[in-house]
Scaffold this active site. Structure first.
Site, PDB file in Angstrom:
ATOM      1  N   ARG A 180       0.815  -1.210   0.000  1.00  0.00           N
ATOM      2  CA  ARG A 180       0.000   0.000   0.000  1.00  0.00           C
ATOM      3  C   ARG A 180       0.854   1.269   0.000  1.00  0.00           C
ATOM      4  O   ARG A 180       0.504   2.280  -0.614  1.00  0.00           O
ATOM      5  CB  ARG A 180      -0.922  -0.005   1.213  1.00  0.00           C
ATOM      6  CG  ARG A 180      -1.962   1.111   1.243  1.00  0.00           C
ATOM      7  CD  ARG A 180      -2.778   1.003   2.509  1.00  0.00           C
ATOM      8  NE  ARG A 180      -3.947   1.876   2.521  1.00  0.00           N
ATOM      9  CZ  ARG A 180      -4.256   2.688   3.517  1.00  0.00           C
ATOM     10  NH1 ARG A 180      -3.465   2.767   4.582  1.00  0.00           N
ATOM     11  NH2 ARG A 180      -5.342   3.419   3.476  1.00  0.00           N
ATOM     12  N   VAL A 183      -7.010   6.922  -0.502  1.00  0.00           N
ATOM     13  CA  VAL A 183      -6.596   5.531  -0.599  1.00  0.00           C
ATOM     14  C   VAL A 183      -7.448   4.792   0.430  1.00  0.00           C
ATOM     15  O   VAL A 183      -7.333   5.041   1.631  1.00  0.00           O
ATOM     16  CB  VAL A 183      -5.095   5.348  -0.300  1.00  0.00           C
ATOM     17  CG1 VAL A 183      -4.704   3.882  -0.449  1.00  0.00           C
ATOM     18  CG2 VAL A 183      -4.256   6.216  -1.228  1.00  0.00           C
ATOM     19  N   SER A 184      -8.322   3.916  -0.039  1.00  0.00           N
ATOM     20  CA  SER A 184      -9.328   3.310   0.835  1.00  0.00           C
ATOM     21  C   SER A 184      -8.693   2.516   1.964  1.00  0.00           C
ATOM     22  O   SER A 184      -7.548   2.061   1.872  1.00  0.00           O
ATOM     23  CB  SER A 184     -10.253   2.408   0.024  1.00  0.00           C
ATOM     24  OG  SER A 184     -10.957   3.141  -0.951  1.00  0.00           O
ATOM     25  N   ALA A 185      -9.464   2.340   3.034  1.00  0.00           N
ATOM     26  CA  ALA A 185      -8.992   1.576   4.182  1.00  0.00           C
ATOM     27  C   ALA A 185      -8.686   0.138   3.772  1.00  0.00           C
ATOM     28  O   ALA A 185      -9.476  -0.483   3.036  1.00  0.00           O
ATOM     29  CB  ALA A 185     -10.040   1.587   5.288  1.00  0.00           C
TER      30      ALA A 185
END
Length: 410
Positions: A48, A80-82
């Site tokens: 990530r 940036v999604s969880a």
């Protein structure tokens, strides 16, 4: 109009994931968000941190959303999604080797994960309306093993027909409706994973093909950056101030009179209790909210600041399901029933003279307890055009086609 961005071709070198990425993947496994080795392998291979802007690097491996762009008023425009949510969506879509997948809402990380899962024989297209987001995704994907992701600038409501059909479509922005283009671009038997607003509440849904229509399920509570582009203004709903720090948010419902709400709020708070008790670990509030949202004709979410100063109008933390008449506002309340603080009772708080409204909501809380508690949840059918005549117990969600029909089991 769409604009294509291609990552520049270089050596296919994956950035190192390191100990923090490994720890994050283990956390997702332990918490149950990662259920399969395939998804775990993708998360291990695609760190990530490579897709988080350098100035936000300290947040890269936290299991929470990282906001990468905001409007001048502070509204989040991209993120940036969880990781827990990304993992859950990948498990739902479950792309196979060789699949063609469309991602709506870009940024790079999720597209790279999808590209890893579909392999060299598959294809991933990622579309976003924001040129800054597109450029960031292209830059992050360049010189990696996932650099052949097709990143496109365009309105996600239109999908991307040039690379269709798709075996799966994953929407990573909050949608208020299902777009016809998405259904048209799905291959026969294809699946759609989308965070959909159901009367203002975000729910993650998976639609799978079934006899000429699609069946939706999942109902996980979630929140995403709202979809932008043509038509977005009509998706924002309406907000009414009830008191200082307290507001009513209404989607897909007849609207109240603003003055009626403020007049009702001047009445003292009264409470009615249902006798329905629940444990904290049962996580029933999303289900109860969904039940009320799809049963009540007038429905909204009563929201309050951290320390609201709106007098006696005090919604639950995170918001209360609410309804109203011309004189009265009623909303869900809870109270502890033991000293441990682990069990609570559902009830209704109301302001105004219409006691019958509070009784109606209380009756619906009891109906949920007797008819739906512990059950499979509602049935949701998606029709590309007009649905068959729904039963008297069904609710048609939204307006126009494609059409969503929700039915609770009896």
């Amino acid at each position: 109009m769409t604009t294509t961005r291609h990552s520049r071709v270089g050596d296919a070198t994956s950035p190192p994931h390191g100990e923090r990425n490994t720890a994050l993947v283990e956390e997702l496994r332990t918490s149950g968000w990662v259920r399969t080795d395939r998804v775990a392998g993708a998360l291990e291979a695609v760190p990530r941190g490579h897709f988080v802007p350098p100035e936000l690097a300290a947040q890269a491996y936290a299991n929470e959303v990282v906001f990468t762009k905001r409007d001048i008023d502070g509204t989040a425009l991209s993120s940036v999604s969880a990781p827990w949510l990304v993992a859950g969506m990948l498990e739902r879509l479950a792309p196979h080797e060789g699949d063609r997948v469309l991602e709506i809402g870009s940024g790079g990380w999720n597209a790279a994960l999808l590209r890893h899962l579909v392999g060299t024989g598959g294809h991933v297209t990622s579309v976003d309306i924001d040129p800054d987001v597109v450029n960031r995704a292209v830059s992050a994907l360049a010189d990696t093993s996932w650099r052949d992701v097709h990143v496109v600038q365009g309105d996600g409501r239109d999908g991307y027909g040039d690379d269709a059909p798709y075996d799966g479509i994953m929407v990573t922005v909050q949608a208020s409706r299902i777009e016809r283009a998405w259904l048209d671009q799905l291959a026969p038997g294809g699946s759609l994973v989308v965070p959909l607003r159901v009367r203002g509440m975000g729910r993650l849904l998976t639609f799978t093909a079934e006899n000429g229509h699609w069946r939706g399920g999942g109902w996980e509570q979630c929140g995403f950056v709202r979809m932008r582009g043509e038509g977005s203004a009509q998706d924002t709903g309406a907000t009414f101030q009830v008191g200082d720090g307290v507001r009513l948010r209404v989607h897909d419902s007849p609207l109240p009179e603003a003055s009626a709400l403020t007049d009702a709020a001047l009445h003292g708070r009264r409470e009615m209790w249902s006798g329905v008790t629940v444990g904290v670990t049962e996580r029933t509030r999303p289900l109860v909210d969904l039940w009320l949202a799809t049963i009540l004709d007038r429905y909204g979410r009563l929201l309050g600041d951290t320390a609201p100063s709106g007098g006696d109008v005090v919604p639950l933390s995170g918001g209360s399901s609410a309804t109203w008449t011309g004189t009265t506002l009623a909303y869900v309340a809870m109270r502890a029933v033991d000293d441990s603080g682990t069990r609570f009772e559902y009830g209704v708080a109301w302001h105004g003279p219409d006691t019958e409204l509070a009784e109606q909501v209380t009756d619906q809380l009891r109906a949920w307890d007797q008819q739906q508690r512990g059950g499979q949840g509602p049935s949701l059918m998606l029709y590309r055009d007009q649905a068959p005549s729904p039963s008297t117990t069904a609710r048609v969600l939204g307006r126009g086609a494609p059409q969503l029909v929700l039915t609770w089991p009896r």
